[in-house]
Write a protein that holds these residues in place. Structure first.
Motif, PDB file in Angstrom:
ATOM      1  N   PRO A  18      88.422  48.592  86.507  1.00  0.00           N
ATOM      2  CA  PRO A  18      88.807  50.005  86.415  1.00  0.00           C
ATOM      3  C   PRO A  18      88.845  50.661  87.792  1.00  0.00           C
ATOM      4  O   PRO A  18      88.027  50.342  88.657  1.00  0.00           O
ATOM      5  N   MET A  19      89.820  51.557  87.976  1.00  0.00           N
ATOM      6  CA  MET A  19      89.992  52.221  89.267  1.00  0.00           C
ATOM      7  C   MET A  19      90.586  53.605  89.057  1.00  0.00           C
ATOM      8  O   MET A  19      91.336  53.837  88.111  1.00  0.00           O
ATOM      9  N   ARG A  20      90.249  54.522  89.979  1.00  0.00           N
ATOM     10  CA  ARG A  20      90.787  55.877  89.922  1.00  0.00           C
ATOM     11  C   ARG A  20      90.960  56.426  91.333  1.00  0.00           C
ATOM     12  O   ARG A  20      90.107  56.244  92.189  1.00  0.00           O
ATOM     13  N   ASN A  21      92.075  57.117  91.553  1.00  0.00           N
ATOM     14  CA  ASN A  21      92.315  57.878  92.776  1.00  0.00           C
ATOM     15  C   ASN A  21      92.086  59.346  92.460  1.00  0.00           C
ATOM     16  O   ASN A  21      92.277  59.775  91.322  1.00  0.00           O
ATOM     17  N   ASN A  22      91.707  60.124  93.457  1.00  0.00           N
ATOM     18  CA  ASN A  22      91.578  61.559  93.277  1.00  0.00           C
ATOM     19  C   ASN A  22      92.503  62.261  94.260  1.00  0.00           C
ATOM     20  O   ASN A  22      92.833  61.714  95.309  1.00  0.00           O
ATOM     21  N   HIS A  23      92.910  63.466  93.931  1.00  0.00           N
ATOM     22  CA  HIS A  23      93.880  64.215  94.731  1.00  0.00           C
ATOM     23  C   HIS A  23      93.266  64.743  96.038  1.00  0.00           C
ATOM     24  O   HIS A  23      92.065  64.990  96.103  1.00  0.00           O
ATOM     25  N   PRO A  24      94.084  64.923  97.073  1.00  0.00           N
ATOM     26  CA  PRO A  24      93.598  65.540  98.312  1.00  0.00           C
ATOM     27  C   PRO A  24      93.109  66.959  98.034  1.00  0.00           C
ATOM     28  O   PRO A  24      93.640  67.647  97.154  1.00  0.00           O
ATOM     29  N   GLN A  25      92.115  67.400  98.795  1.00  0.00           N
ATOM     30  CA  GLN A  25      91.544  68.730  98.584  1.00  0.00           C
ATOM     31  C   GLN A  25      90.707  69.144  99.782  1.00  0.00           C
ATOM     32  O   GLN A  25      90.339  68.307 100.595  1.00  0.00           O
ATOM     33  N   THR A  26      90.429  70.422  99.854  1.00  0.00           N
ATOM     34  CA  THR A  26      89.505  70.937 100.861  1.00  0.00           C
ATOM     35  C   THR A  26      88.293  71.477 100.125  1.00  0.00           C
ATOM     36  O   THR A  26      88.415  72.336  99.244  1.00  0.00           O
ATOM     37  N   LEU A  27      87.137  70.952 100.476  1.00  0.00           N
ATOM     38  CA  LEU A  27      85.901  71.370  99.817  1.00  0.00           C
ATOM     39  C   LEU A  27      85.431  72.710 100.369  1.00  0.00           C
ATOM     40  O   LEU A  27      85.569  72.976 101.569  1.00  0.00           O
ATOM     41  N   PRO A  28      84.842  73.552  99.526  1.00  0.00           N
ATOM     42  CA  PRO A  28      84.352  74.841 100.001  1.00  0.00           C
ATOM     43  C   PRO A  28      83.055  74.738 100.806  1.00  0.00           C
ATOM     44  O   PRO A  28      82.720  75.662 101.541  1.00  0.00           O
ATOM     45  N   ARG A  29      82.323  73.622 100.674  1.00  0.00           N
ATOM     46  CA  ARG A  29      81.027  73.483 101.341  1.00  0.00           C
ATOM     47  C   ARG A  29      80.848  72.059 101.870  1.00  0.00           C
ATOM     48  O   ARG A  29      81.442  71.121 101.361  1.00  0.00           O
ATOM     49  N   TYR A  30      79.982  71.911 102.852  1.00  0.00           N
ATOM     50  CA  TYR A  30      79.553  70.587 103.281  1.00  0.00           C
ATOM     51  C   TYR A  30      78.507  70.094 102.289  1.00  0.00           C
ATOM     52  O   TYR A  30      77.913  70.870 101.560  1.00  0.00           O
ATOM     53  N   GLY A  31      78.271  68.799 102.267  1.00  0.00           N
ATOM     54  CA  GLY A  31      77.286  68.223 101.354  1.00  0.00           C
ATOM     55  C   GLY A  31      77.572  66.757 101.129  1.00  0.00           C
ATOM     56  O   GLY A  31      77.514  65.960 102.051  1.00  0.00           O
ATOM     57  N   LYS A  32      77.935  66.415  99.888  1.00  0.00           N
ATOM     58  CA  LYS A  32      78.259  65.022  99.607  1.00  0.00           C
ATOM     59  C   LYS A  32      79.300  64.922  98.509  1.00  0.00           C
ATOM     60  O   LYS A  32      79.448  65.822  97.678  1.00  0.00           O
ATOM     61  N   ALA A  33      80.029  63.806  98.547  1.00  0.00           N
ATOM     62  CA  ALA A  33      81.021  63.477  97.527  1.00  0.00           C
ATOM     63  C   ALA A  33      80.579  62.171  96.876  1.00  0.00           C
ATOM     64  O   ALA A  33      80.247  61.210  97.572  1.00  0.00           O
ATOM     65  N   CYS A  34      80.561  62.151  95.558  1.00  0.00           N
ATOM     66  CA  CYS A  34      80.099  60.973  94.827  1.00  0.00           C
ATOM     67  C   CYS A  34      81.145  60.522  93.818  1.00  0.00           C
ATOM     68  O   CYS A  34      81.925  61.334  93.315  1.00  0.00           O
ATOM     69  N   ALA A  35      81.119  59.242  93.519  1.00  0.00           N
ATOM     70  CA  ALA A  35      81.951  58.676  92.461  1.00  0.00           C
ATOM     71  C   ALA A  35      81.011  57.997  91.471  1.00  0.00           C
ATOM     72  O   ALA A  35      80.029  57.353  91.878  1.00  0.00           O
ATOM     73  N   ARG A  36      81.321  58.177  90.173  1.00  0.00           N
ATOM     74  CA  ARG A  36      80.420  57.670  89.139  1.00  0.00           C
ATOM     75  C   ARG A  36      81.229  57.122  87.970  1.00  0.00           C
ATOM     76  O   ARG A  36      81.958  57.872  87.319  1.00  0.00           O
ATOM     77  N   PRO A  37      81.085  55.823  87.673  1.00  0.00           N
ATOM     78  CA  PRO A  37      81.750  55.269  86.495  1.00  0.00           C
ATOM     79  C   PRO A  37      80.882  55.445  85.244  1.00  0.00           C
ATOM     80  O   PRO A  37      79.658  55.329  85.298  1.00  0.00           O
ATOM     81  N   TYR A  38      81.557  55.748  84.151  1.00  0.00           N
ATOM     82  CA  TYR A  38      80.905  55.877  82.845  1.00  0.00           C
ATOM     83  C   TYR A  38      81.537  54.860  81.903  1.00  0.00           C
ATOM     84  O   TYR A  38      82.750  54.668  81.920  1.00  0.00           O
ATOM     85  N   VAL A  39      80.705  54.217  81.092  1.00  0.00           N
ATOM     86  CA  VAL A  39      81.179  53.296  80.069  1.00  0.00           C
ATOM     87  C   VAL A  39      80.545  53.742  78.763  1.00  0.00           C
ATOM     88  O   VAL A  39      79.322  53.836  78.670  1.00  0.00           O
ATOM     89  N   GLY A  40      81.385  54.064  77.787  1.00  0.00           N
ATOM     90  CA  GLY A  40      80.866  54.569  76.522  1.00  0.00           C
ATOM     91  C   GLY A  40      80.112  55.870  76.684  1.00  0.00           C
ATOM     92  O   GLY A  40      79.174  56.148  75.945  1.00  0.00           O
ATOM     93  N   GLY A  41      80.480  56.670  77.686  1.00  0.00           N
ATOM     94  CA  GLY A  41      79.841  57.956  77.923  1.00  0.00           C
ATOM     95  C   GLY A  41      78.541  57.887  78.714  1.00  0.00           C
ATOM     96  O   GLY A  41      77.906  58.905  78.957  1.00  0.00           O
ATOM     97  N   VAL A  42      78.130  56.685  79.132  1.00  0.00           N
ATOM     98  CA  VAL A  42      76.879  56.507  79.870  1.00  0.00           C
ATOM     99  C   VAL A  42      77.195  56.168  81.327  1.00  0.00           C
ATOM    100  O   VAL A  42      77.951  55.226  81.595  1.00  0.00           O
TER     101      VAL A  42
END
Length: 154
Positions: free
Chosen positions: A119-143
């Motif tokens: 499984p794979m996903r791309n996300n659209h370009p964007q400008t974040l309103p704040r500094y901090g962190k960006a995370c990616a999280r896979p879910y299987v069966g809602g978990v």
């Protein structure tokens, strides 16, 4: 199966090399990180599915400052993991948190009912309103199964 895994790994490494070599003159940032997907079992229509060891979740991000120009996340499985039936009822979410670790935005992925080993996903370009962190999280069966994050700093 092994040839498919080697081909995907070679392609990913070539893309990473291209990102490193093709940076622009202005300040750019690229980050790629992987985290192992722990072995787990889940049920689909009364059938128990098992994801064995050998799968890695990789999250890549490119941009400058708070501007994200490219973001991608996905799972690659090798060895025994490549022989499994894959991930069913999966989605990948991207979340963004401020420097106090408070999540302020979630880009929830579409839930895919089909089973997929990669499984794979791309996300659209964007400008974040704040500094901090960006995370990616896979879910299987809602978990949620794993998380991989990158710090977004000045």
């Amino acid at each position: 199966m092994a040839l498919r895994y080697i081909t995907r790994l070679t392609t990913a490494l070539a893309a990473l090399g291209a990102l490193v070599l093709c940076t622009a003159a202005d300040a750019q940032a690229t980050a790629v990180g992987s985290a192992p997907v722990q072995t787990f079992s889940y049920s689909v229509g009364g059938v128990t599915m098992k994801i064995p060891t050998g799968c890695m979740f990789t999250h890549g991000i490119r941009g400058s400052g708070r501007k994200i120009t490219y973001q991608n996340a996905g799972v690659d499985c090798g060895f025994v993991g490549a022989l499994s039936s894959g991930f069913c009822n999966w989605r990948i979410d991207f979340t963004y948190a401020d420097t106090n670790n408070r999540t302020y935005r979630t880009s929830r992925g579409r839930t895919h009912s089909e089973c997929k080993i990669d499984p794979m996903r791309n996300n659209h370009p964007q400008t974040l309103p704040r500094y901090g962190k960006a995370c990616a999280r896979p879910y299987v069966g809602g978990v949620r199964r794993v998380s991989q994050c990158h710090n977004i700093t000045k």
